[in-house]
Motif scaffolding. Structure first.
Motif, PDB file in Angstrom:
ATOM      1  N   GLY A  24       0.810  -1.218   0.000  1.00 22.53           N
ATOM      2  CA  GLY A  24       0.000   0.000   0.000  1.00 22.53           C
ATOM      3  C   GLY A  24       0.840   1.264   0.000  1.00 22.53           C
ATOM      4  O   GLY A  24       0.333   2.354  -0.219  1.00 22.53           O
ATOM      5  N   ASN A  25       2.131   1.115   0.297  1.00 16.01           N
ATOM      6  CA  ASN A  25       3.025   2.278   0.268  1.00 16.01           C
ATOM      7  C   ASN A  25       3.260   2.723  -1.166  1.00 16.01           C
ATOM      8  O   ASN A  25       3.118   1.937  -2.103  1.00 16.01           O
ATOM      9  CB  ASN A  25       4.369   1.953   0.925  1.00 16.01           C
ATOM     10  CG  ASN A  25       4.261   1.884   2.430  1.00 16.01           C
ATOM     11  OD1 ASN A  25       3.365   2.451   3.030  1.00 16.01           O
ATOM     12  ND2 ASN A  25       5.194   1.169   3.046  1.00 16.01           N
ATOM     13  N   ASN A  55      17.152  14.988  -8.411  1.00 19.18           N
ATOM     14  CA  ASN A  55      16.212  13.857  -8.413  1.00 19.18           C
ATOM     15  C   ASN A  55      15.534  13.824  -7.050  1.00 19.18           C
ATOM     16  O   ASN A  55      16.194  13.645  -6.027  1.00 19.18           O
ATOM     17  CB  ASN A  55      16.943  12.539  -8.668  1.00 19.18           C
ATOM     18  CG  ASN A  55      17.612  12.519 -10.018  1.00 19.18           C
ATOM     19  OD1 ASN A  55      16.994  12.853 -11.018  1.00 19.18           O
ATOM     20  ND2 ASN A  55      18.883  12.150 -10.045  1.00 19.18           N
ATOM     21  N   ILE A  56      14.206  13.988  -7.041  1.00 18.03           N
ATOM     22  CA  ILE A  56      13.449  14.040  -5.796  1.00 18.03           C
ATOM     23  C   ILE A  56      12.692  12.732  -5.618  1.00 18.03           C
ATOM     24  O   ILE A  56      12.071  12.223  -6.564  1.00 18.03           O
ATOM     25  CB  ILE A  56      12.438  15.213  -5.804  1.00 18.03           C
ATOM     26  CG1 ILE A  56      13.118  16.523  -6.190  1.00 18.03           C
ATOM     27  CG2 ILE A  56      11.720  15.310  -4.461  1.00 18.03           C
ATOM     28  CD1 ILE A  56      14.215  16.990  -5.263  1.00 18.03           C
ATOM     29  N   VAL A  57      12.746  12.189  -4.401  1.00 17.20           N
ATOM     30  CA  VAL A  57      12.029  10.965  -4.047  1.00 17.20           C
ATOM     31  C   VAL A  57      11.125  11.295  -2.863  1.00 17.20           C
ATOM     32  O   VAL A  57      11.582  11.839  -1.857  1.00 17.20           O
ATOM     33  CB  VAL A  57      13.007   9.830  -3.655  1.00 17.20           C
ATOM     34  CG1 VAL A  57      12.242   8.574  -3.251  1.00 17.20           C
ATOM     35  CG2 VAL A  57      13.977   9.543  -4.784  1.00 17.20           C
ATOM     36  N   ALA A  58       9.836  10.984  -3.017  1.00 16.60           N
ATOM     37  CA  ALA A  58       8.868  11.241  -1.948  1.00 16.60           C
ATOM     38  C   ALA A  58       8.120   9.952  -1.646  1.00 16.60           C
ATOM     39  O   ALA A  58       7.636   9.284  -2.558  1.00 16.60           O
ATOM     40  CB  ALA A  58       7.886  12.331  -2.371  1.00 16.60           C
ATOM     41  N   GLY A  59       8.039   9.612  -0.390  1.00 14.69           N
ATOM     42  CA  GLY A  59       7.363   8.383   0.005  1.00 14.69           C
ATOM     43  C   GLY A  59       6.124   8.648   0.832  1.00 14.69           C
ATOM     44  O   GLY A  59       5.848   9.769   1.239  1.00 14.69           O
ATOM     45  N   ARG A  60       5.360   7.595   1.042  1.00 11.86           N
ATOM     46  CA  ARG A  60       4.176   7.568   1.903  1.00 11.86           C
ATOM     47  C   ARG A  60       3.175   8.660   1.547  1.00 11.86           C
ATOM     48  O   ARG A  60       2.792   8.803   0.406  1.00 11.86           O
ATOM     49  CB  ARG A  60       4.607   7.606   3.357  1.00 11.86           C
ATOM     50  CG  ARG A  60       5.487   6.422   3.707  1.00 11.86           C
ATOM     51  CD  ARG A  60       5.810   6.370   5.141  1.00 11.86           C
ATOM     52  NE  ARG A  60       6.685   5.231   5.370  1.00 11.86           N
ATOM     53  CZ  ARG A  60       7.461   5.129   6.410  1.00 11.86           C
ATOM     54  NH1 ARG A  60       7.466   6.055   7.324  1.00 11.86           N
ATOM     55  NH2 ARG A  60       8.225   4.076   6.547  1.00 11.86           N
ATOM     56  N   GLN A  64       1.468  10.526  -2.266  1.00  9.11           N
ATOM     57  CA  GLN A  64       0.078  10.754  -2.667  1.00  9.11           C
ATOM     58  C   GLN A  64      -0.183  12.238  -2.921  1.00  9.11           C
ATOM     59  O   GLN A  64      -0.896  12.592  -3.860  1.00  9.11           O
ATOM     60  CB  GLN A  64      -0.868  10.204  -1.603  1.00  9.11           C
ATOM     61  CG  GLN A  64      -0.795   8.690  -1.515  1.00  9.11           C
ATOM     62  CD  GLN A  64      -1.525   8.128  -0.327  1.00  9.11           C
ATOM     63  OE1 GLN A  64      -1.964   8.856   0.563  1.00  9.11           O
ATOM     64  NE2 GLN A  64      -1.656   6.812  -0.297  1.00  9.11           N
ATOM     65  N   PHE A  65       0.404  13.105  -2.116  1.00 11.06           N
ATOM     66  CA  PHE A  65       0.300  14.545  -2.334  1.00 11.06           C
ATOM     67  C   PHE A  65       0.899  14.912  -3.688  1.00 11.06           C
ATOM     68  O   PHE A  65       0.306  15.641  -4.478  1.00 11.06           O
ATOM     69  CB  PHE A  65       1.013  15.308  -1.207  1.00 11.06           C
ATOM     70  CG  PHE A  65       1.140  16.782  -1.451  1.00 11.06           C
ATOM     71  CD1 PHE A  65       0.087  17.638  -1.175  1.00 11.06           C
ATOM     72  CD2 PHE A  65       2.316  17.316  -1.963  1.00 11.06           C
ATOM     73  CE1 PHE A  65       0.197  18.998  -1.408  1.00 11.06           C
ATOM     74  CE2 PHE A  65       2.439  18.671  -2.193  1.00 11.06           C
ATOM     75  CZ  PHE A  65       1.370  19.516  -1.917  1.00 11.06           C
ATOM     76  N   VAL A  66       2.091  14.377  -3.969  1.00 10.83           N
ATOM     77  CA  VAL A  66       2.771  14.646  -5.234  1.00 10.83           C
ATOM     78  C   VAL A  66       1.914  14.169  -6.403  1.00 10.83           C
ATOM     79  O   VAL A  66       1.725  14.890  -7.383  1.00 10.83           O
ATOM     80  CB  VAL A  66       4.166  13.983  -5.267  1.00 10.83           C
ATOM     81  CG1 VAL A  66       4.740  13.965  -6.669  1.00 10.83           C
ATOM     82  CG2 VAL A  66       5.103  14.695  -4.306  1.00 10.83           C
TER      83      VAL A  66
END
Length: 147
Positions: A24-25, A55-60, A64-66
């Motif tokens: 689900g992540n 390079n941008i990495v966004a989790g959790r 979803q915001f991104v």
């Protein structure tokens, strides 16, 4: 003691890609361009504007915001940390990738979300305030004091 903290303000270079996992992540990836203004040296030499790509990495929840709000061209403020990873490419050469793992992502320029309609602000006249001499109320209260 050490600190690994990055703050970037820039423009998104392309629409983010988001991957969901069985757990689900989610992970979102996108590029961010930051610019340094060009300038002229005292001897007349012009130093051109310089663009750096990150390079941008966004989790959790940030992923979803991104996915929902961040698009190519969005101006964003990012706080995070630098991480470098390596891998072997198809020819067996070792490659290194430096990424910014985002802890915080906010809109920067307008604070307006991409799907909000553009509204033109009309200049409103300032509210009129009746002028009173300073401390007028305090002088009246002095008369009511019991001492």
């Amino acid at each position: 003691m050490s600190l690994n903290k990055v703050i970037l303000i820039g423009n998104v270079g392309k629409d983010p890609t988001v991957k969901y996992f069985d757990s689900g992540n989610a992970i979102a990836n996108f590029t961010l361009a930051t610019n340094e203004r060009g300038y002229k040296l005292s001897n007349g030499t012009e130093v051109p504007e310089r663009t750096e790509w990150h390079n941008i990495v966004a989790g959790r929840d940030r992923a979803q915001f991104v996915e929902k709000w961040i698009k190519k061209g969005s101006s964003v403020y990012i706080e995070g940390k630098i991480r470098t990873r390596n891998y072997d490419d198809q020819s067996g050469a070792k490659r290194y990738v430096t990424e910014i793992y985002a802890d915080r992502i906010d809109f920067y320029s307008t604070g307006k979300r991409p799907d909000e309609p553009d509204t033109q602000e009309t200049e409103q006249p300032a509210p009129q305030i009746a002028e009173q001499p300073p401390f007028a109320e305090q002088e009246e209260q002095k008369d009511d004091l019991p001492f």
